[in-house]
Structure formats: C-alpha cells, structure tokens
Write an enzyme that holds these catalytic residues in place. Structure first.
Site, PDB file in Angstrom:
ATOM      1  N   TYR A 167       0.862  -1.184   0.000  1.00  0.00           N
ATOM      2  CA  TYR A 167       0.000   0.000   0.000  1.00  0.00           C
ATOM      3  C   TYR A 167       0.895   1.230   0.000  1.00  0.00           C
ATOM      4  O   TYR A 167       1.802   1.346   0.828  1.00  0.00           O
ATOM      5  CB  TYR A 167      -0.897  -0.007   1.241  1.00  0.00           C
ATOM      6  CG  TYR A 167      -1.822   1.179   1.344  1.00  0.00           C
ATOM      7  CD1 TYR A 167      -2.966   1.271   0.543  1.00  0.00           C
ATOM      8  CD2 TYR A 167      -1.571   2.216   2.243  1.00  0.00           C
ATOM      9  CE1 TYR A 167      -3.824   2.362   0.642  1.00  0.00           C
ATOM     10  CE2 TYR A 167      -2.421   3.303   2.350  1.00  0.00           C
ATOM     11  CZ  TYR A 167      -3.547   3.375   1.549  1.00  0.00           C
ATOM     12  OH  TYR A 167      -4.398   4.446   1.650  1.00  0.00           O
ATOM     13  N   ASP A 224       9.339   2.687  -0.382  1.00  0.00           N
ATOM     14  CA  ASP A 224       8.332   3.352   0.436  1.00  0.00           C
ATOM     15  C   ASP A 224       8.687   3.102   1.900  1.00  0.00           C
ATOM     16  O   ASP A 224       8.382   2.055   2.472  1.00  0.00           O
ATOM     17  CB  ASP A 224       6.945   2.790   0.099  1.00  0.00           C
ATOM     18  CG  ASP A 224       5.853   3.479   0.904  1.00  0.00           C
ATOM     19  OD1 ASP A 224       6.171   4.100   1.931  1.00  0.00           O
ATOM     20  OD2 ASP A 224       4.675   3.383   0.498  1.00  0.00           O
ATOM     21  N   LYS A 240       5.004   9.499   8.711  1.00  0.00           N
ATOM     22  CA  LYS A 240       4.866   8.957  10.070  1.00  0.00           C
ATOM     23  C   LYS A 240       5.934   9.490  11.036  1.00  0.00           C
ATOM     24  O   LYS A 240       5.785  10.578  11.558  1.00  0.00           O
ATOM     25  CB  LYS A 240       4.814   7.428  10.017  1.00  0.00           C
ATOM     26  CG  LYS A 240       3.605   6.942   9.162  1.00  0.00           C
ATOM     27  CD  LYS A 240       3.337   5.485   9.326  1.00  0.00           C
ATOM     28  CE  LYS A 240       2.356   4.926   8.309  1.00  0.00           C
ATOM     29  NZ  LYS A 240       0.947   5.035   8.635  1.00  0.00           N
TER      30      LYS A 240
HETATM   31  N1  HOZ Z   1      -1.670   1.328   6.989  1.00  0.00           N
HETATM   32  C1  HOZ Z   1      -2.274   2.607   6.903  1.00  0.00           C
HETATM   33  C2  HOZ Z   1      -1.304   3.659   6.501  1.00  0.00           C
HETATM   34  N2  HOZ Z   1      -0.064   3.239   6.067  1.00  0.00           N
HETATM   35  C3  HOZ Z   1      -3.017   2.895   8.149  1.00  0.00           C
HETATM   36  C4  HOZ Z   1      -3.583   4.260   8.264  1.00  0.00           C
HETATM   37  C5  HOZ Z   1      -4.886   4.472   7.612  1.00  0.00           C
HETATM   38  O1  HOZ Z   1      -5.141   3.999   6.507  1.00  0.00           O
HETATM   39  O2  HOZ Z   1      -5.674   5.173   8.235  1.00  0.00           O
END
Ligand code: HOZ
Length: 430
Positions: A144, A239, A267
């Site tokens: 993702y 990523d 993050k």
């Molecule tokens: N895994 C998602 C972001 N890398 C979690 C956060 C989200 O989608 O709210």
C-alpha cells in the site's frame, strides 16, 4: 469493556462522517466491537472516554515511536506555535529536517516535504515517469502506497481489510500501466522486466511490508530488485513511510544495505503531525519544480509545527542509539511470546517482525506474501482483537495492518499482551 461513550460517539460520527471515520481502517469493520473513543495518550498507553486504559500498539499507525506526548516533541511544537503556524515561506525548520534526513539516509541527497505518504508516493511516481520517459509501474500485491489512482491496485491496508480489489472512480487507464506482482518473488519481477522492461519507469516497494501485516523481505529480495531495476534503467523506489527512522535510524535501506533511487517518508518524521516527504538522487530531485519541470506543490507543505516535531523525534533517536536496541528487544519478546503461546495451543502461527513492527498470523506457517497472509485465520483474529480490547490491549483492527512498539512500552506491557493472546488462543475456538 465499558463502551457507552464509544457507542454514542460512533452514532454521532456516522451522521456526519462517512462510516464515522476519516480513514476506513478506524471503523473496525473487520473486527467485532466499537472503536474506543480515545481522549488521551501518554507513553505507551491511551485512555478512552469510558474510563478504559489500553496498552497501545496502534500508535497512530506508526508515528509515535517515542510513545504519546514525548516531552521533547511537545516542547518543540509549543515553541513553534508561539511563533506562528504557517507562513507560506520556507522556514529554517524545513532545511534542518531535510538536513537530518540527508545525513541519515545514504541514498537521499535532496528532499521535498509534502503532507502525507499518499502525496509522497504519487509525486515520486510522477517524477519516476518524467525521469525515465516511461509509464509503467511495478508494485506488489498487498503493498500500500497511499490512495493515488495508479497505486490502488491489489493494495493492502484498508483496501485489503475491506476485501475490495481497488476502488470505483479509479479510471481503468490509471491502473492499466500498473503491474502487480507477488512480494518476495524476484523471478516474477525478472519475468515482468523481460516482457515489458523498456516501458517500466519504477518498482515501488515497502522494503518491509507493513500494510498486509508485517512481512519481512526474504533474503536477496531487495538486492534482486536493485539489480533488476539497474539493469533495465528503471528506478527503485523504497516506500519507507512506515520503516523510515523506525527499523533503523537510516531506515530499512540502512538495515539491508540497499541504495534505492527515491525514498518516501512519513509517520515518524512528523512526530504525529501530518507530514510526508520524498527524496533521493540530486539529479532526479532537481527535476522537480521550480528547479525543473515536474510539477508538484502544497500550500501547507513543510508545516512549521510538523517540522519542529520531526526534528525533535529524530534528535532523540539520533542521540540515543540504544533506543533501537530496546525496540528490537521488545519486538523479540513479543514475537517469542506469540510463537510459544501458539505452539502451546497447537496452532500454527507465522510471526512477521522486523524490529518494532510485528504481526502474528495465526493459522499459517509461512507469511511471505499477500497470498500467504490472506490464509491466516481472520475469524480468530477478530476474536483475539475483541479479547485484547477487553484485556486493555489496543491492537490495529485488521490482520492487514502491522502493530508498532514504542520506546515507552515496558516488558510488562508486552507480557500482558502475550498472556491475553495465550489465554484467547487456548480458550476461544472458532
Ligand atoms: N496502513 C495505513 C497507513 N499506512 C493505516 C492508516 C490508515 O489507513 O488510516
């Protein structure tokens, strides 16, 4: 678990926010129960409006590597707020955070800040296409990279949680150039390049997958990607939104000794405020406007409070390398606890982990790619998640999200989490 305030908030939220949330995973659609109405966090713990306290392994999906409210970060944000929120001009803090990233991450010579990981990925893909004059992109199933059209193909995270292949509204032309391959499989990457190598602009990869749950790279996988992309003149894009400054100060690329062409961050580098960044080789980054013609912009990019927060987080991590040792020890303790409990319950359980990113996949022996992890016992995961909530453990509400540890988690936090895991496995049958 007491939840009357959580239910009341959900009811109100569902009237004005689609699904009651601003990001799908927060809706708890893949697990029983109601999302707690969190009102406060401190260190490794959060408290909800119903008076429940939880050990937090969500950590805002990754930013809080130092736990909630680290004093250095709060002080830095407050100091900036006293001077203003945003000016629409470059501030020294942007330069300082970029300098820290350039110093820490060997492959990164220049950085562009944006406001989310989605934006970073979307912009890096545009840059890769512009630099190579090619259109196709390779990504991995279960990977993702935010919700930009071209990257919403067989995606992990919320897309996997909801069990949907992609999204209506993504024009077929936008994903027609996206080649989706199995993670950890160099042969399929080599074959894709043999077939269409001269049309492929980039391979984008989470060097440690976190959005299908945590799936570490197999030995040789990342080296193989580097070799294949170099051979064909395509760019390798890491990523590192989850892994950057989390699995090591210099990110996964430092841990595994790989030099990608472009890297994405988010993050941890924002300390919990909305930040993304992409960076890499100077000759590539200088193609971005206004140095070059590749257009990308953002009114609040390089937000001063977010830059201040990121600098504070990085400085704590940089000055105390023992913190990464601590995260590794906590992660290893959690992993061992999961493995021993599952074995005692007579259940298979592959535990994916790199440092402080960890996912137990109950019911399977191997977790190498998205096909593997889709076979994990998701019904049991739901029961486990519910039992964890009752026991005061807040775990990401999806089998396809990695959990995170912070430097503020204690051995006792880990042991309580394992005890509850063991109890649930031995008593709950599905
Ligand atoms: N895994 C998602 C972001 N890398 C979690 C956060 C989200 O989608 O709210």
């Amino acid at each position: 678990m007491r939840d009357s305030n959580a239910r009341a908030l959900r009811e109100r939220a569902e009237r004005v926010l689609p699904g009651g949330v601003d990001s799908p995973v927060r809706a708890y659609r893949a697990v029983p129960g109601v999302p707690p109405h969190i009102v406060r966090g401190e260190g490794a713990h959060v408290v909800d409006a119903d008076g429940n306290e939880f050990i937090d392994f969500v950590l805002a999906y990754g930013p809080h590597i130092l736990g909630h409210q680290p004093p250095e970060v709060i002080t830095a944000i407050r100091a900036q707020l006293d001077r203003g929120i945003a000016y629409g001009h470059t501030v020294e803090l942007e330069v300082e955070l970029a300098e820290r990233i350039v110093d820490a991450v060997g492959s990164v010579e220049m950085v562009r800040f944006v406001t989310s990981g989605t934006e970073a990925a979307m912009s890096a893909v545009r840059l890769a296409r512009a630099a190579t004059g090619r259109d196709r992109i390779v990504k991995f199933a279960g990977g993702y990279h935010g919700h930009a059209d071209a990257l919403l193909a067989e995606a992990g995270s919320g897309v996997a949680t909801l069990g949907i292949p992609g999204s209506p509204g993504v024009p077929s032309a936008a994903v027609a150039g996206t080649i989706v391959l199995p993670y950890n499989d160099n042969d399929s990457v080599a074959a894709a390049f043999e077939d269409k190598g001269e049309q492929i602009a980039a391979v984008i990869v989470e060097p440690v997958a976190g959005n299908m749950g945590c799936v570490p790279p197999a030995p040789g996988f990342l080296d193989g990607l580097r070799a294949i992309t170099s051979k064909w003149g395509a760019l390798l894009v890491f990523d590192e939104v989850m892994t950057g400054f989390r699995v090591a100060y210099g990110g996964a690329q430092a841990l595994y000794g790989i030099r990608p062409d472009l890297s994405l961050f988010g993050k941890v580098i924002g300390g919990g405020l909305p930040v993304g960044a992409y960076g890499g080789r100077r000759d590539l980054m200088e193609r971005i406007a206004p140095s070059g013609p590749v257009y990308q912009a953002g009114t609040l990019s390089g937000s001063p409070p977010a830059m201040a927060a990121g600098i504070a987080v990085l400085d704590v991590l940089r000055h105390d390398p023992g913190l990464y040792r601590r995260l590794e020890d906590l992660g290893a303790r959690l992993q061992a606890g999961f493995e021993e409990s599952a074995a005692a319950a007579g259940l298979g359980c592959a535990v994916g982990r790199v440092g402080s990113m960890v996912t137990p996949f109950v019911g399977i022996e191997m977790a190498r790619n998205f096909d593997d992890v889709k076979l994990a016992d998701r019904e049991r995961f739901g029961r486990l998640h519910e039992a964890w909530l009752d026991a005061g453990v807040l775990w990401p509400p999806s089998q396809f999200e990695t959990a995170f540890l912070s430097t503020t988690h204690s051995d006792e936090d880990v042991d309580r989490t394992v005890e509850s895991f063991a109890r649930t496995l031995s008593t709950v049958s599905v």
